[in-house]
Design a protein around this motif. Structure first.
Motif, PDB file in Angstrom:
ATOM      1  N   ARG A  16       0.834  -1.217   0.000  1.00  0.00           N
ATOM      2  CA  ARG A  16       0.000   0.000   0.000  1.00  0.00           C
ATOM      3  C   ARG A  16       0.864   1.261   0.000  1.00  0.00           C
ATOM      4  O   ARG A  16       0.562   2.235  -0.681  1.00  0.00           O
ATOM      5  CB  ARG A  16      -0.940   0.012   1.203  1.00  0.00           C
ATOM      6  CG  ARG A  16      -2.097  -0.932   1.046  1.00  0.00           C
ATOM      7  CD  ARG A  16      -3.087  -0.756   2.174  1.00  0.00           C
ATOM      8  NE  ARG A  16      -4.166  -1.701   2.006  1.00  0.00           N
ATOM      9  CZ  ARG A  16      -4.872  -2.216   2.989  1.00  0.00           C
ATOM     10  NH1 ARG A  16      -4.607  -1.849   4.236  1.00  0.00           N
ATOM     11  NH2 ARG A  16      -5.836  -3.059   2.750  1.00  0.00           N
ATOM     12  N   GLU A  17       1.934   1.225   0.770  1.00  0.00           N
ATOM     13  CA  GLU A  17       2.834   2.376   0.837  1.00  0.00           C
ATOM     14  C   GLU A  17       3.475   2.656  -0.519  1.00  0.00           C
ATOM     15  O   GLU A  17       3.583   3.810  -0.951  1.00  0.00           O
ATOM     16  CB  GLU A  17       3.912   2.120   1.902  1.00  0.00           C
ATOM     17  CG  GLU A  17       4.796   3.300   2.181  1.00  0.00           C
ATOM     18  CD  GLU A  17       5.782   3.001   3.310  1.00  0.00           C
ATOM     19  OE1 GLU A  17       6.884   3.569   3.261  1.00  0.00           O
ATOM     20  OE2 GLU A  17       5.448   2.213   4.219  1.00  0.00           O
ATOM     21  N   VAL A  18       3.885   1.602  -1.213  1.00  0.00           N
ATOM     22  CA  VAL A  18       4.488   1.772  -2.536  1.00  0.00           C
ATOM     23  C   VAL A  18       3.444   2.309  -3.520  1.00  0.00           C
ATOM     24  O   VAL A  18       3.728   3.234  -4.284  1.00  0.00           O
ATOM     25  CB  VAL A  18       5.097   0.440  -3.044  1.00  0.00           C
ATOM     26  CG1 VAL A  18       5.518   0.542  -4.500  1.00  0.00           C
ATOM     27  CG2 VAL A  18       6.280   0.026  -2.172  1.00  0.00           C
ATOM     28  N   ALA A  19       2.244   1.758  -3.487  1.00  0.00           N
ATOM     29  CA  ALA A  19       1.178   2.235  -4.378  1.00  0.00           C
ATOM     30  C   ALA A  19       0.882   3.712  -4.130  1.00  0.00           C
ATOM     31  O   ALA A  19       0.693   4.489  -5.084  1.00  0.00           O
ATOM     32  CB  ALA A  19      -0.076   1.387  -4.195  1.00  0.00           C
ATOM     33  N   ARG A  20       0.861   4.090  -2.865  1.00  0.00           N
ATOM     34  CA  ARG A  20       0.618   5.501  -2.527  1.00  0.00           C
ATOM     35  C   ARG A  20       1.752   6.385  -3.049  1.00  0.00           C
ATOM     36  O   ARG A  20       1.521   7.449  -3.619  1.00  0.00           O
ATOM     37  CB  ARG A  20       0.453   5.676  -1.013  1.00  0.00           C
ATOM     38  CG  ARG A  20       0.038   7.103  -0.609  1.00  0.00           C
ATOM     39  CD  ARG A  20      -0.126   7.291   0.890  1.00  0.00           C
ATOM     40  NE  ARG A  20       1.189   7.310   1.530  1.00  0.00           N
ATOM     41  CZ  ARG A  20       1.651   6.382   2.365  1.00  0.00           C
ATOM     42  NH1 ARG A  20       0.910   5.358   2.696  1.00  0.00           N
ATOM     43  NH2 ARG A  20       2.853   6.473   2.885  1.00  0.00           N
ATOM     44  N   ALA A  21       2.984   5.942  -2.893  1.00  0.00           N
ATOM     45  CA  ALA A  21       4.137   6.717  -3.366  1.00  0.00           C
ATOM     46  C   ALA A  21       4.103   6.860  -4.885  1.00  0.00           C
ATOM     47  O   ALA A  21       4.404   7.936  -5.417  1.00  0.00           O
ATOM     48  CB  ALA A  21       5.439   6.059  -2.915  1.00  0.00           C
ATOM     49  N   VAL A  22       3.728   5.802  -5.584  1.00  0.00           N
ATOM     50  CA  VAL A  22       3.622   5.858  -7.045  1.00  0.00           C
ATOM     51  C   VAL A  22       2.614   6.928  -7.447  1.00  0.00           C
ATOM     52  O   VAL A  22       2.868   7.746  -8.335  1.00  0.00           O
ATOM     53  CB  VAL A  22       3.229   4.475  -7.623  1.00  0.00           C
ATOM     54  CG1 VAL A  22       2.780   4.578  -9.080  1.00  0.00           C
ATOM     55  CG2 VAL A  22       4.385   3.489  -7.477  1.00  0.00           C
ATOM     56  N   LYS A  23       1.482   6.944  -6.754  1.00  0.00           N
ATOM     57  CA  LYS A  23       0.444   7.933  -7.060  1.00  0.00           C
ATOM     58  C   LYS A  23       0.914   9.343  -6.711  1.00  0.00           C
ATOM     59  O   LYS A  23       0.749  10.282  -7.496  1.00  0.00           O
ATOM     60  CB  LYS A  23      -0.838   7.594  -6.304  1.00  0.00           C
ATOM     61  CG  LYS A  23      -2.000   8.453  -6.694  1.00  0.00           C
ATOM     62  CD  LYS A  23      -3.294   7.953  -6.096  1.00  0.00           C
ATOM     63  CE  LYS A  23      -4.423   8.828  -6.621  1.00  0.00           C
ATOM     64  NZ  LYS A  23      -5.721   8.267  -6.342  1.00  0.00           N
ATOM     65  N   GLU A  24       1.514   9.517  -5.524  1.00  0.00           N
ATOM     66  CA  GLU A  24       1.980  10.838  -5.093  1.00  0.00           C
ATOM     67  C   GLU A  24       3.037  11.413  -6.031  1.00  0.00           C
ATOM     68  O   GLU A  24       3.083  12.613  -6.269  1.00  0.00           O
ATOM     69  CB  GLU A  24       2.535  10.773  -3.669  1.00  0.00           C
ATOM     70  CG  GLU A  24       1.468  10.621  -2.605  1.00  0.00           C
ATOM     71  CD  GLU A  24       2.055  10.412  -1.210  1.00  0.00           C
ATOM     72  OE1 GLU A  24       3.295  10.405  -1.049  1.00  0.00           O
ATOM     73  OE2 GLU A  24       1.250  10.235  -0.270  1.00  0.00           O
ATOM     74  N   MET A  25       3.900  10.531  -6.570  1.00  0.00           N
ATOM     75  CA  MET A  25       4.956  10.992  -7.481  1.00  0.00           C
ATOM     76  C   MET A  25       4.433  11.180  -8.907  1.00  0.00           C
ATOM     77  O   MET A  25       5.158  11.684  -9.767  1.00  0.00           O
ATOM     78  CB  MET A  25       6.118  10.007  -7.479  1.00  0.00           C
ATOM     79  CG  MET A  25       6.905  10.026  -6.175  1.00  0.00           C
ATOM     80  SD  MET A  25       8.398   8.995  -6.242  1.00  0.00           S
ATOM     81  CE  MET A  25       7.712   7.359  -6.230  1.00  0.00           C
ATOM     82  N   GLY A  26       3.202  10.750  -9.142  1.00  0.00           N
ATOM     83  CA  GLY A  26       2.620  10.913 -10.469  1.00  0.00           C
ATOM     84  C   GLY A  26       3.286  10.072 -11.545  1.00  0.00           C
ATOM     85  O   GLY A  26       3.412  10.503 -12.687  1.00  0.00           O
ATOM     86  N   VAL A  27       3.693   8.850 -11.175  1.00  0.00           N
ATOM     87  CA  VAL A  27       4.375   7.989 -12.135  1.00  0.00           C
ATOM     88  C   VAL A  27       3.556   6.744 -12.499  1.00  0.00           C
ATOM     89  O   VAL A  27       4.104   5.741 -12.947  1.00  0.00           O
ATOM     90  CB  VAL A  27       5.780   7.587 -11.621  1.00  0.00           C
ATOM     91  CG1 VAL A  27       6.710   8.788 -11.579  1.00  0.00           C
ATOM     92  CG2 VAL A  27       5.702   6.900 -10.267  1.00  0.00           C
ATOM     93  N   GLU A  28       2.233   6.863 -12.345  1.00  0.00           N
ATOM     94  CA  GLU A  28       1.379   5.723 -12.668  1.00  0.00           C
ATOM     95  C   GLU A  28       1.503   5.313 -14.134  1.00  0.00           C
ATOM     96  O   GLU A  28       1.226   4.164 -14.474  1.00  0.00           O
ATOM     97  CB  GLU A  28      -0.107   6.032 -12.389  1.00  0.00           C
ATOM     98  CG  GLU A  28      -0.441   6.379 -10.968  1.00  0.00           C
ATOM     99  CD  GLU A  28      -0.499   7.884 -10.754  1.00  0.00           C
ATOM    100  OE1 GLU A  28      -1.238   8.299  -9.845  1.00  0.00           O
ATOM    101  OE2 GLU A  28       0.172   8.658 -11.470  1.00  0.00           O
ATOM    102  N   ASP A  29       1.922   6.240 -15.001  1.00  0.00           N
ATOM    103  CA  ASP A  29       2.053   5.923 -16.422  1.00  0.00           C
ATOM    104  C   ASP A  29       3.235   5.005 -16.712  1.00  0.00           C
ATOM    105  O   ASP A  29       3.267   4.354 -17.759  1.00  0.00           O
ATOM    106  CB  ASP A  29       2.164   7.203 -17.251  1.00  0.00           C
ATOM    107  CG  ASP A  29       3.328   8.087 -16.830  1.00  0.00           C
ATOM    108  OD1 ASP A  29       3.705   8.075 -15.644  1.00  0.00           O
ATOM    109  OD2 ASP A  29       3.866   8.805 -17.706  1.00  0.00           O
ATOM    110  N   VAL A  30       4.213   4.925 -15.806  1.00  0.00           N
ATOM    111  CA  VAL A  30       5.367   4.057 -16.044  1.00  0.00           C
ATOM    112  C   VAL A  30       5.521   2.946 -15.012  1.00  0.00           C
ATOM    113  O   VAL A  30       6.299   2.028 -15.212  1.00  0.00           O
ATOM    114  CB  VAL A  30       6.698   4.858 -16.115  1.00  0.00           C
ATOM    115  CG1 VAL A  30       6.705   5.784 -17.301  1.00  0.00           C
ATOM    116  CG2 VAL A  30       6.979   5.591 -14.846  1.00  0.00           C
TER     117      VAL A  30
END
Length: 156
Positions: A16-30
């Motif tokens: 969950r923490e990693v998923a949140r960080a991915v979203k916060e950094m705006g890198v869901e496209d990669v």
């Protein structure tokens, strides 16, 4: 750097923490969170580089060996058995455990240098075939048993 994707396979306490960080950094496209996967060979065959960022629970990673068997270069933490499997600069790069900057630097080197990636992948496959196949393990185990039967001392 453009033109790459990060696939994160597996589950665990930090998912969950990693998923949140991915979203916060705006890198869901990669970055794609794949969750638990049982089709490891299929997944590994789609990769150009494998990453192992262990830092507290890994002895010798079978996933690293699986990737090596497919000729994948590796970026791995220097934790546990990883340095026994990957020689820094040969089959991939080792980075100090929990050092995100060093991890990023190693990934960048492999992303930007396809020839280096291919050379490390070839060396990974060669080392796997030389040291880590089932046949090699069986031969080494057999040698230990034969030496014991002959009375050799293996550090006991």
């Amino acid at each position: 750097i453009t033109g790459f994707r990060v696939l994160i396979a597996g589950t665990g306490s930090f998912e969950r923490e990693v998923a949140r960080a991915v979203k916060e950094m705006g890198v869901e496209d990669v970055v794609e969170m794949l969750g638990f996967r049982s089709d490891v060979a299929r997944l590994l065959s789609a990769l150009d580089v494998q990453l192992n960022a262990s830092y507290g629970t890994e002895a010798t990673s079978l996933a690293l060996l699986e990737g090596m068997s497919l000729g994948l270069p590796t970026v791995a933490s220097d934790y546990g058995g990883n340095p026994w499997v990957i020689e820094n600069g040969k089959e991939g790069f080792l980075f100090p455990s929990q050092n995100a900057d060093a991890l990023a630097d190693a990934m960048e080197r492999l992303i930007l240098d396809p020839e280096l990636r291919q050379a490390m992948g070839r060396r990974a496959l060669e080392r796997y075939q030389r040291e880590f196949t089932g046949e090699v393990f069986a031969r080494n185990t057999e040698k230990i048993y034969l030496d014991i039967l002959k009375g050799a001392n293996h550090g006991t």
